[in-house]
Structure formats: C-alpha cells, structure tokens
Design an enzyme around this catalytic site. Sequence first.
Site: not given
Ligand code: IPM
Ligand code: MG
Length: 360
Positions: A143, A191, A223, A247, A251
Amino acid sequence: MNTLNIALLAGDGIGPEIMNQAVKVVDAIANKHKLSIQYSTALVGATAIDKTGQPYPEETHQTCMKADAVLFGAIGHPKFDNDPNAKVRPEQGLLAMRKKLGLFANVRPVSVYASLLDRSPLKRERIEGADFVVVRELTGGIYFGQPRGRSEDGTKAFDTCVYEVYEIERIVKYAFETAMQRDKKLCMVDKANVLATSRLWRSVTDRIAEEYPEVVYSKMFVDNAAMQLIVNPTQFDVIVTGNMFGDILTDEASVLGGSLGLLPSSSVGKHTAIFEPIHGSYPQATGKNIANPMGMILSAAMLFDHLQMTAIGTEIRNAVEHCINKGVVTEDLAKPNEKTYTTTEIGDAVTQVINSSILI
Ligand code: IPM
Ligand code: MG
C-alpha cells in the site's frame, strides 16, 4: 481529572451518521463518570477534497496531533471509485493519516456474540467460541511501496511491496505482547512460498519468537489462512500479518460475527492513536439512517481501553451486547420478519442502557 481531547473525523458516506451515535454514547459515559471531554472536529476524505483539495489537510493533521485520541468514521466516495484517472483519492487521506501519525499497528478483534450465532452464513458449530485478534501491519507493504504508478503509454501499471526489518520487528513484537495478554498463541500469515518480503517476515518472526517461549507460534500461508478462517476459526488467538493480507482477511473474518458493521479497530504507533470501524463508507446506505453504528461505538470502547480506562471500555461493550441480546439491531443483523432499528435508535438504546445502569 484532566480534560480528554478527542478529535472527531467523521469522513464520508455513513461516517457522520455513525459518528453521531458514538458521540452520544461517549457523552453518556462522560456524564455518568464525571469525565471532562472536549471534541475537535476535522475534515478527511472526499469531504475534505471537496472543501480543500486535499484528502488529509495539514489542519486535520494538527488537530489529530493535538488530540489524546481520534475517532474516525469512514472514507471513500463512488465518484472517485468510478474514475480511475482521479489524481487525488479519498483513500490517500486515510493512508497519509496513518503514515504521518506513525500508526504501524492495526488491531482488529473478532468474536462471535452468542445471540448472533444464527446470523452468520457459517454453521454455528464452526464459529461458536471464535475469539481472536488480527494485528495488521498498517504503514508499509504494497500500500506504500515505491515505485508505483502507470507507464506513460498506459499499457502497464505497477505497485511495489517493500518491508524493512525494523517494520517487521515492531509489529511482530506488538503481536507477541498481545498474545501474552491473551491465550499465548500467535500465527504469522504470509506468502513465503512466493514473496521475498514474506520470507523476510518469516526470518524476523522466527527470531523474535525465541524471546517469547511461552507463546505457541505457528506460520501459515495466506491462501490457507483464508480457508482456515472459515472452516476452523476457533484455532486462532492472535494473527499477525502484513498490510494487504490483514485488510483482506479482516473483511473475511467479519462474516463470522454476522456483520461487517460490528467490527471495531484501533491503530496505534508513534503519535495519536485512531479508533475506527473496519467497514468503510457504505455509500448505498448514506443518509438512510440504516447503517449499523455498533462497530463505531465499539471503536470508542477501544479508545477508552487505550487510555487506561478499561472499565469504561467494558461498560460500553456490555451495553452494546445487551442491545444485541435484546434484538435491538439494525437490518444487517435482524432475523427475517423481525423488527429492525435505525442507526439513531441503536445509538439511543446503547445510551439508555448506559444511563440506566441495567448491567451494573
Ligand atoms: C480498511 C480499509 C482501508 C484500507 C481503505 C479504505 C484504504 O479497507 O481500513 O480496511 O485498505 O486500509
Ligand atoms: Mg479494508
């Protein structure tokens, strides 16, 4: 006691709506425990671009630097997502904020509320008892790595994943310390069968693991980890991983608890720490008063933990859990044909529980 200075960065989309609920709850707590709190507000994200041209203006940075802690809502707007040529993007604001404040550790706790076991798309017997923390590296990796961009003729684009030893050392130490406070199990996710950066993570983590003989340390490819989180999530206690893997996996992990809207996080490091829900700006729900504010409210609970007021953090968490147990939830968590509550109603309900001391 001194006045607590909390910076409020509501940001975009549902950010302002959920922020209002967290402030309601913090005000109720402050009233009850005679805490003096001063808020300062600042612009961030698409809203900041519209008003100042910058997603993280210097003024906002100064507000954060002066605060004891930052509550952050969400960032992102479809008008930028749908424009690959936009020169300035809201997400750059969030990344710049993390980098400038030196917030290298992002802590994302995941657990499953007993009364929501049936709300997860996963089977109850797989998720029951799942309770772990993902420690995500937040200011390095793909990132941030240079070079990045597009070739002049537009036929090629590139991002670079870079990790230096000191960046791995500090996050891994933080994760081992976290494990020492919990069940003393740490899994490093990478990885290493493909990436050079992951192989560096492995050698650094192996070395640091020797300083923590009490911690059961394991390694897993990302993975495989993506699969293990679904088939056997109770095996995890602390997961430490790089920026992008963390990240994505968080999720995914939010599915265990039944809704992405429930997960809070803290980002800590050099300067003022930030507390934010992990979900993002949810543009489809903006202004509809339907978004789940619990991740934001639980982030405020983490803020109090961080400021050594864990009893208050626990009180907020208990109030949220009480509402969940009573079925006072937004539509993302409601059972079919059951009443759903609005964003503001959830904020009011949590506040009411705190005011009435139902649990104390
Ligand atoms: C998170 C979000 C952010 C990230 C985005 C909005 C830049 O997805 O905080 O998880 O990727 O860190
Ligand atoms: Mg995120």
